[in-house]
Scaffold this motif. Structure first.
Motif, PDB file in Angstrom:
ATOM      1  N   ARG A  60     -45.405 -86.141 -63.654  1.00  8.61           N
ATOM      2  CA  ARG A  60     -44.585 -87.100 -63.057  1.00  8.61           C
ATOM      3  C   ARG A  60     -43.941 -86.244 -61.934  1.00  8.61           C
ATOM      4  O   ARG A  60     -43.185 -85.178 -62.284  1.00  8.61           O
ATOM      5  N   GLY A  61     -43.296 -87.253 -61.461  1.00  9.18           N
ATOM      6  CA  GLY A  61     -41.472 -86.227 -59.792  1.00  9.18           C
ATOM      7  C   GLY A  61     -41.115 -85.380 -60.670  1.00  9.18           C
ATOM      8  O   GLY A  61     -40.874 -84.541 -60.651  1.00  9.18           O
ATOM      9  N   PRO A  62     -40.458 -85.732 -62.303  1.00  8.73           N
ATOM     10  CA  PRO A  62     -39.451 -85.715 -62.517  1.00  8.73           C
ATOM     11  C   PRO A  62     -39.813 -84.381 -62.896  1.00  8.73           C
ATOM     12  O   PRO A  62     -38.989 -83.386 -63.132  1.00  8.73           O
ATOM     13  N   GLU A  63     -40.576 -84.052 -64.574  1.00  8.32           N
ATOM     14  CA  GLU A  63     -41.380 -82.794 -64.661  1.00  8.32           C
ATOM     15  C   GLU A  63     -41.497 -81.805 -63.465  1.00  8.32           C
ATOM     16  O   GLU A  63     -41.466 -80.687 -64.090  1.00  8.32           O
TER      17      GLU A  63
ATOM     18  N   GLY B 106     -36.668 -88.508 -53.921  1.00  6.82           N
ATOM     19  CA  GLY B 106     -37.251 -88.642 -55.321  1.00  6.82           C
ATOM     20  C   GLY B 106     -36.271 -87.349 -56.154  1.00  6.82           C
ATOM     21  O   GLY B 106     -35.844 -87.532 -56.897  1.00  6.82           O
TER      22      GLY B 106
ATOM     23  N   TYR C  73     -32.468 -86.575 -55.437  1.00 13.90           N
ATOM     24  CA  TYR C  73     -31.255 -86.440 -55.969  1.00 13.90           C
ATOM     25  C   TYR C  73     -31.592 -88.185 -56.541  1.00 13.90           C
ATOM     26  O   TYR C  73     -30.424 -88.867 -57.147  1.00 13.90           O
ATOM     27  N   HIS C  74     -32.674 -89.001 -56.102  1.00 15.72           N
ATOM     28  CA  HIS C  74     -33.175 -90.427 -56.961  1.00 15.72           C
ATOM     29  C   HIS C  74     -33.120 -90.133 -58.780  1.00 15.72           C
ATOM     30  O   HIS C  74     -31.970 -90.759 -59.136  1.00 15.72           O
ATOM     31  N   ARG C  75     -32.981 -89.401 -58.682  1.00 15.81           N
ATOM     32  CA  ARG C  75     -33.307 -88.836 -60.203  1.00 15.81           C
ATOM     33  C   ARG C  75     -32.568 -88.118 -61.316  1.00 15.81           C
ATOM     34  O   ARG C  75     -32.132 -87.562 -62.012  1.00 15.81           O
ATOM     35  N   PHE C  76     -32.392 -87.277 -60.809  1.00 16.87           N
ATOM     36  CA  PHE C  76     -31.058 -86.476 -60.795  1.00 16.87           C
ATOM     37  C   PHE C  76     -30.113 -86.292 -60.089  1.00 16.87           C
ATOM     38  O   PHE C  76     -29.723 -86.420 -58.954  1.00 16.87           O
TER      39      PHE C  76
ATOM     40  N   LEU D 232     -29.725 -81.228 -62.498  1.00 23.63           N
ATOM     41  CA  LEU D 232     -32.059 -80.671 -62.787  1.00 23.63           C
ATOM     42  C   LEU D 232     -31.741 -78.993 -63.443  1.00 23.63           C
ATOM     43  O   LEU D 232     -32.486 -79.662 -64.311  1.00 23.63           O
TER      44      LEU D 232
END
Lengths: 195, 195
Positions: B12-15, B48, B50-53, B59
């Motif tokens: 997935r994206g974050p990974e 993506g 900056y949305h998650r981190f 990060l």
DNA sequence: GTCTATAAGAAGATAGAC
DNA sequence: GTCTATCTTCTTATAGAC
């Protein structure tokens, strides 16, 4: 040659700039050091700096060369001193090194921008190579005098000693303490006792 | 827990972002890695990321934690394996490490911006400390079984071994070759034979 | 949630006065 | 030779459309 002393009291502009760069290269490192920081540390203006040096990398080259030369000289002083091979290696391991400020020769080897370009990387490369050769020679000498068992290969042992010294800096920084470095040096000394 | 495998095929994206950061942290290092480079490597967009981190340092924290955990696990695998204490230490020294890409745990310890702030530095610090403790325990065990002479102090020897391994990376980078690392590891193995 | 555009700041170097 | 002002570029982050 102008005859001006290169000491702590009387330094001409270029000399001060190189000194400051040497120090900053050890601690914040190449990428972390701005020309502005160098100028501030050397109490020099931009004009002076850019008048004498082409830019940051040019100054860094001068600083790296000087640091390398000094590291070499210090190592040589210990390794060519009095005593058995084992004594001299122990002396080399004991030299004061201001561990937490980083290794003057090895620190640049970690900077991406330095490793990328050949000019700055080459003197670092050379210094490490010669140091290992010199250590290997001392080990060989020690073996010839029966100080060490026949087992350890001089090149291997030299590489181990060099790794402990030149790089004990890393765990020391990670720990924020000189202890890891001191312990590692002591460990090698103890191993040499039994070898 | 979503049950999504963390593997090479389906991430997935974050990974993916964390993985990419891990790799870039090893090589160009923290300062040398831009958010843009991370995005390119992870084939993710700015949105993506900056949305998650919260940002680069956020990060990096995730990446450092993961790297540290993996280093710890690998070391543990070698040090808790079969065989004598000496065998296990030798095994630890032999692990493939992709030397020239830098030490996943130690490299961050060299980055000025990481050392400056406590958040990123702390996991690095902890990893090194635990590793030395673990090595010391194995040495102690070996001494209890009469594998080593009484001379070497476990903590010292552990620090030496750790210094050679975790930091053989430095001379290797300086030399642009894995040779210094391999030789250093071999040197320690030979010393342990005779100890 | 993801994209594009763009702002705020610093790094590195240059220009030109003095 | 040294100083100040300026310029360009890169880095990091945000805004706002979709």
């Amino acid at each position: 040659m102008t005859g001006v002393a290169i000491g702590t009291t009387r330094r001409r502009g270029p000399e001060r700039l190189v000194r400051s760069t040497e120090e900053l290269l050890r601690d914040p490192g190449y990428v972390g050091t701005s020309p502005e920081a160098i100028q501030a540390h050397a109490r020099a203006g931009q004009g002076g700096m850019y008048h004498r040096f082409a830019g940051k990398s040019d100054l860094a080259l001068a600083a790296i060369r000087r640091s390398a030369e000094q590291v070499r000289a210090e190592a040589e002083a210990a390794l060519s001193g009095k005593g058995t091979a084992r004594d001299r290696i122990a002396a080399y391991l004991s030299r004061e090194r201001d561990i937490l400020r980083g290794c003057p020769a090895g620190r640049p080897a970690q900077d991406p921008e330095i490793v990328a370009g050949a000019e700055l990387w080459q003197p670092v490369h050379e210094t490490f190579g010669r140091l290992r050769e010199r250590l290997a020679a001392v080990v060989t000498e020690g073996k010839a005098h029966g100080e060490f068992a026949s087992k350890p290969d001089p090149a291997h042992l030299a590489a181990s000693i060099a790794a402990v010294v030149q790089n004990g800096y890393v765990p020391a920084r990670a720990a924020g303490s000189v202890e890891p470095f001191d312990r590692a040096a002591e460990g090698v000394r103890e191993l040499l006792q039994t070898a």
